[in-house]
Design a protein around this motif. Structure first.
Motif, mmCIF file in Angstrom:
data_model
loop_
_atom_site.group_PDB
_atom_site.id
_atom_site.type_symbol
_atom_site.label_atom_id
_atom_site.label_comp_id
_atom_site.label_asym_id
_atom_site.label_seq_id
_atom_site.Cartn_x
_atom_site.Cartn_y
_atom_site.Cartn_z
ATOM 1 N N SER A 46 5.116 -3.888 9.329
ATOM 2 C CA SER A 46 4.398 -3.172 10.216
ATOM 3 C C SER A 46 3.000 -3.387 9.473
ATOM 4 O O SER A 46 2.023 -2.736 9.830
ATOM 5 C CB SER A 46 4.583 -1.608 10.303
ATOM 6 O OG SER A 46 4.632 -1.004 8.986
ATOM 7 N N ARG A 47 3.040 -4.305 8.329
ATOM 8 C CA ARG A 47 1.570 -4.283 7.478
ATOM 9 C C ARG A 47 1.310 -5.770 7.390
ATOM 10 O O ARG A 47 0.549 -6.210 6.364
ATOM 11 C CB ARG A 47 1.810 -3.536 6.193
ATOM 12 C CG ARG A 47 2.540 -2.243 6.385
ATOM 13 C CD ARG A 47 2.842 -1.634 4.907
ATOM 14 N NE ARG A 47 3.491 -0.349 4.953
ATOM 15 C CZ ARG A 47 3.655 0.554 3.816
ATOM 16 N NH1 ARG A 47 3.271 0.156 2.666
ATOM 17 N NH2 ARG A 47 4.445 1.494 4.196
ATOM 18 N N SER A 48 1.585 -6.394 8.657
ATOM 19 C CA SER A 48 0.907 -7.665 8.699
ATOM 20 C C SER A 48 -0.467 -7.908 9.160
ATOM 21 O O SER A 48 -1.120 -6.862 9.650
ATOM 22 C CB SER A 48 1.941 -8.723 9.462
ATOM 23 O OG SER A 48 1.978 -8.376 10.867
ATOM 24 N N GLY A 49 -0.923 -9.076 9.404
ATOM 25 C CA GLY A 49 -2.154 -9.207 9.969
ATOM 26 C C GLY A 49 -2.076 -9.232 11.323
ATOM 27 O O GLY A 49 -3.247 -9.574 12.035
ATOM 28 N N LYS A 50 -0.921 -9.032 12.041
ATOM 29 C CA LYS A 50 -0.775 -8.826 13.415
ATOM 30 C C LYS A 50 -0.649 -10.219 14.275
ATOM 31 O O LYS A 50 -1.471 -10.277 15.410
ATOM 32 C CB LYS A 50 -1.676 -7.833 14.132
ATOM 33 C CG LYS A 50 -2.018 -6.423 13.459
ATOM 34 C CD LYS A 50 -0.762 -5.857 12.752
ATOM 35 C CE LYS A 50 -1.178 -4.528 12.309
ATOM 36 N NZ LYS A 50 -0.052 -3.901 11.719
ATOM 37 N N LEU A 51 -0.609 -11.303 13.458
ATOM 38 C CA LEU A 51 -0.782 -12.542 14.179
ATOM 39 C C LEU A 51 0.397 -13.366 14.335
ATOM 40 O O LEU A 51 1.538 -13.514 13.564
ATOM 41 C CB LEU A 51 -1.597 -13.359 13.515
ATOM 42 C CG LEU A 51 -3.150 -12.940 13.257
ATOM 43 C CD1 LEU A 51 -3.928 -13.944 12.323
ATOM 44 C CD2 LEU A 51 -3.846 -12.840 14.681
ATOM 45 N N PHE A 319 -4.633 -0.511 4.987
ATOM 46 C CA PHE A 319 -3.216 -0.790 4.807
ATOM 47 C C PHE A 319 -2.841 -1.865 3.836
ATOM 48 O O PHE A 319 -3.555 -2.695 3.998
ATOM 49 C CB PHE A 319 -2.467 -0.468 6.066
ATOM 50 C CG PHE A 319 -2.545 -1.607 6.836
ATOM 51 C CD1 PHE A 319 -1.822 -2.850 6.950
ATOM 52 C CD2 PHE A 319 -3.578 -1.426 7.944
ATOM 53 C CE1 PHE A 319 -1.868 -3.895 7.645
ATOM 54 C CE2 PHE A 319 -3.824 -2.671 8.856
ATOM 55 C CZ PHE A 319 -2.966 -3.635 8.687
ATOM 56 N N SER A 320 -1.802 -1.743 3.229
ATOM 57 C CA SER A 320 -1.342 -2.789 2.401
ATOM 58 C C SER A 320 0.151 -2.952 2.449
ATOM 59 O O SER A 320 0.930 -1.951 2.620
ATOM 60 C CB SER A 320 -1.557 -2.427 0.965
ATOM 61 O OG SER A 320 -1.571 -3.593 0.049
ATOM 62 N N GLY A 321 0.577 -4.389 2.471
ATOM 63 C CA GLY A 321 2.103 -4.510 2.542
ATOM 64 C C GLY A 321 2.326 -5.617 1.328
ATOM 65 O O GLY A 321 1.564 -6.261 0.700
ATOM 66 N N VAL A 322 3.649 -5.659 0.914
ATOM 67 C CA VAL A 322 4.196 -6.392 0.111
ATOM 68 C C VAL A 322 4.884 -7.542 0.882
ATOM 69 O O VAL A 322 5.978 -7.308 1.397
ATOM 70 C CB VAL A 322 5.065 -5.638 -0.810
ATOM 71 C CG1 VAL A 322 5.550 -6.868 -1.859
ATOM 72 C CG2 VAL A 322 4.263 -4.799 -1.716
ATOM 73 N N ARG A 323 4.426 -8.813 0.443
ATOM 74 C CA ARG A 323 5.176 -10.046 1.387
ATOM 75 C C ARG A 323 6.191 -10.473 0.368
ATOM 76 O O ARG A 323 5.879 -10.817 -0.940
ATOM 77 C CB ARG A 323 4.177 -11.182 1.232
ATOM 78 C CG ARG A 323 2.868 -10.723 2.211
ATOM 79 C CD ARG A 323 1.986 -12.084 2.580
ATOM 80 N NE ARG A 323 0.719 -11.518 3.227
ATOM 81 C CZ ARG A 323 -0.496 -11.623 2.323
ATOM 82 N NH1 ARG A 323 -0.137 -11.836 1.090
ATOM 83 N NH2 ARG A 323 -1.279 -11.307 2.758
ATOM 84 N N PRO A 324 7.386 -10.629 0.662
ATOM 85 C CA PRO A 324 8.613 -11.111 -0.182
ATOM 86 C C PRO A 324 8.697 -12.700 -0.103
ATOM 87 O O PRO A 324 9.501 -13.085 0.759
ATOM 88 C CB PRO A 324 9.705 -10.369 0.448
ATOM 89 C CG PRO A 324 9.285 -10.244 1.889
ATOM 90 C CD PRO A 324 7.959 -10.090 2.001
ATOM 91 N N LEU A 325 7.799 -13.339 -0.550
ATOM 92 C CA LEU A 325 7.676 -14.841 -0.693
ATOM 93 C C LEU A 325 8.846 -15.292 -1.343
ATOM 94 O O LEU A 325 9.011 -15.014 -2.603
ATOM 95 C CB LEU A 325 6.330 -15.175 -0.791
ATOM 96 C CG LEU A 325 5.261 -14.753 -0.244
ATOM 97 C CD1 LEU A 325 3.870 -15.300 -0.510
ATOM 98 C CD2 LEU A 325 5.316 -14.946 1.338
#
Length: 503
Positions: A46-51, A319-325
């Motif tokens: 829910s914390r992405s760039g919405k793209l 808002f901030s999210g953690v990307r699990p790359l």
């Protein structure tokens, strides 16, 4: 307490990958359970760039397979969920001090042709001195490009996948932590704990899919007591929300001095969403937050290109999210692959499929590939099916939201246009499930502010696992952005009094 049933597949994680895998598996006829320790999409999803996008900048890192897959998926998702995914044009002002114009043109040409684009218009060049899209751009920039990608309501994409999974027979548990998984005679014994009341449950499953996102390694080590040669690298991405400062429905993409690109997108009508940053992160994923350096970085990137200069006081929310790359060893966080990788451990005939990396655009293909990897365990399961199957509410004729919206207006002539669009964009063809027999605004029940009425809140509790006021005002909808603090508090009080017990 022991659950008497044995499931085919147990999915850990209620983000986009977990919900997508649960949906795909349920649609193949498997008996599925999925658990999420918080709310659906509460973390990264829910914390992405919405793209929904191919990832234009990934071409620079030669990620051609990933970009092609993402561009193909962009068309698939646009056709199956056109109420929550829709086309958007992006204006890219060219800075001669960064990437050369020929390189940008080449990248856009590849972007137009790699994925078999059908519905979206192609790239065009802009003269920012004459074209209206350039009216807000600083006079130092005279050339530009315009290309297509898509916008998505990311949290709703997760919820709709979970909803479709449930309607196909999956059992979806939110606010339920997976505390232990252990192999026992060719099956998994799985211990669960309700995070609200502490109640424990034990279930069994033939296979486990670990789609825990930033917590994937924690599940492997602490929960499963296993090991993996693969790992995730946590990268923080922060966004800011400000008042919208240009006319039109198009977005902007600007190149910063460090070669990173920043998206400036229309958001919730009269606002703009700006992001993102790319910073290595080593803290607890649930404690991630945007810091002042990131906010300054984003403001500076915007102010470099636009006539109107944003100030810190313009920032309404962050808002901030953690990307699990997937950790591919690259030093630069922006260069770390956005592709996904599986690690399948079939010890003892009880498979554990760990999911590393991925991006929201490719979740459907990731889910499909995940089930293909488990084909040996489930030889009788059904074939691939999700590419042509609409998500709940997405069964709109010809995936034409504009025409569908006009049918909504005809069905509910008493409903204000913006409210009809709110329902249409979130629920699509299932708008009638919220409105019910109402023939006036009064029939929707108490109005809490913004577009939020009692009928919608009750629907979200009954059908979409909403368990707190925030689940509704921030993830199922974005009405928090339209409600005053007093309205938010009043809704929370009402929710706790009226719906918490039912939830």
């Amino acid at each position: 307490m022991m659950d008497s049933e044995t499931y085919d597949l147990f999915v850990i994680g209620g983000g986009i990958n977990g919900a997508g895998i649960a949906r795909d598996a349920a649609g193949r006829g498997l008996k599925v359970m999925m658990c999420e320790k918080g709310d659906l999409a509460e973390g990264t999803s829910s914390r992405s760039g919405k793209l929904v996008h191919g990832g234009l900048r990934y071409l620079e890192y030669y990620e051609f397979r990933l970009v092609r897959e993402a561009l193909i998926e962009r068309e698939v998702l646009l056709n199956t969920a056109s109420h929550i995914i829709w086309p958007m044009r992006f204006v890219l002002p060219h800075s001669p001090t960064d990437r050369p114009a020929w390189l940008v043109r080449l990248g856009l040409f590849l972007y137009d042709h790699l994925g078999g684009r059908k519905r979206l218009p192609g790239t065009r060049a802009l003269d920012l001195r004459r074209d209206p899209e350039g009216a807000v751009i600083d006079n130092a920039y005279v050339k530009g490009f315009e290309y297509s990608d898509c916008w998505v309501d990311d949290a709703r994409l997760v919820v709709l996948n979970a909803l479709d999974a449930a309607e196909r027979g999956a059992r979806i548990l939110t606010r339920t932590a997976c505390t232990s998984i252990r192999r026992d005679n060719g099956l998994w014994t799985i211990d669960l704990r309700d995070t609200r009341d502490g109640a424990t449950t034990r279930v069994k499953a033939r296979a486990v899919a670990n789609a825990a996102g930033p917590w994937v390694n924690d599940v492997i080590g602490r929960v499963a007591g296993a090991n993996s040669a693969r790992s995730v690298r946590l990268v923080k991405g922060s966004h800011i929300i400000v008042p919208k400062f240009w006319r039109g429905e198009h977005a902007y993409l600007v190149q910063n001095h460090d070669k990173r690109v920043i998206f400036i997108n229309p958001y919730e009508g009269d606002k703009a969403l700006i992001g993102t940053t790319d910073i290595p992160y080593e803290g607890a994923p649930e404690q991630v937050a945007a810091d002042e350096r990131e906010i300054d970085y984003l403001l500076s990137a915007v102010n470099r290109y636009f006539k109107e200069k944003l100030r810190r006081s313009d920032v309404l929310e962050t808002f901030s999210g953690v990307r699990p790359l997937f950790d591919d060893g690259k030093g630069n966080p922006s260069a770390v692959t956005r592709d996904y990788v599986f690690d399948l451990d079939e010890t003892g005939g009880a498979p554990l499929l760990n999911v590393f990396g991925g991006k929201i655009t490719t979740f459907r293909k990731l889910s499909e590939h995940a089930l293909q990897r488990l084909a040996k365990t489930f030889p009788a399961m059904g074939p691939d099916w999700t590419s042509a199957s609409p998500l709940p509410g997405g069964d709109i004729p010809n995936a034409d939201y504009v025409a569908f919206f006009e049918t909504l207006r005809q069905a509910y002539p008493w409903m204000p246009r913006d409210l009809a669009n709110h329902y249409g964009r979130l629920y699509g063809a299932r708008t009638r499930d919220i409105v019910g027999a109402a023939t006036s605004l009064e029939g929707l029940g108490r109005h809490f502010g913004g577009h939020l009425y009692e009928a919608e809140a009750r629907y979200l509790v009954a059908k979409e696992w909403a368990r707190t006021a925030e689940d509704i005002t921030w993830r199922r909808t974005k009405e928090r952005l339209r409600m005053s603090p007093a309205q938010q508090a009043a809704f929370a009080d009402w929710f706790d009094a009226e719906l918490a017990q039912a939830a």
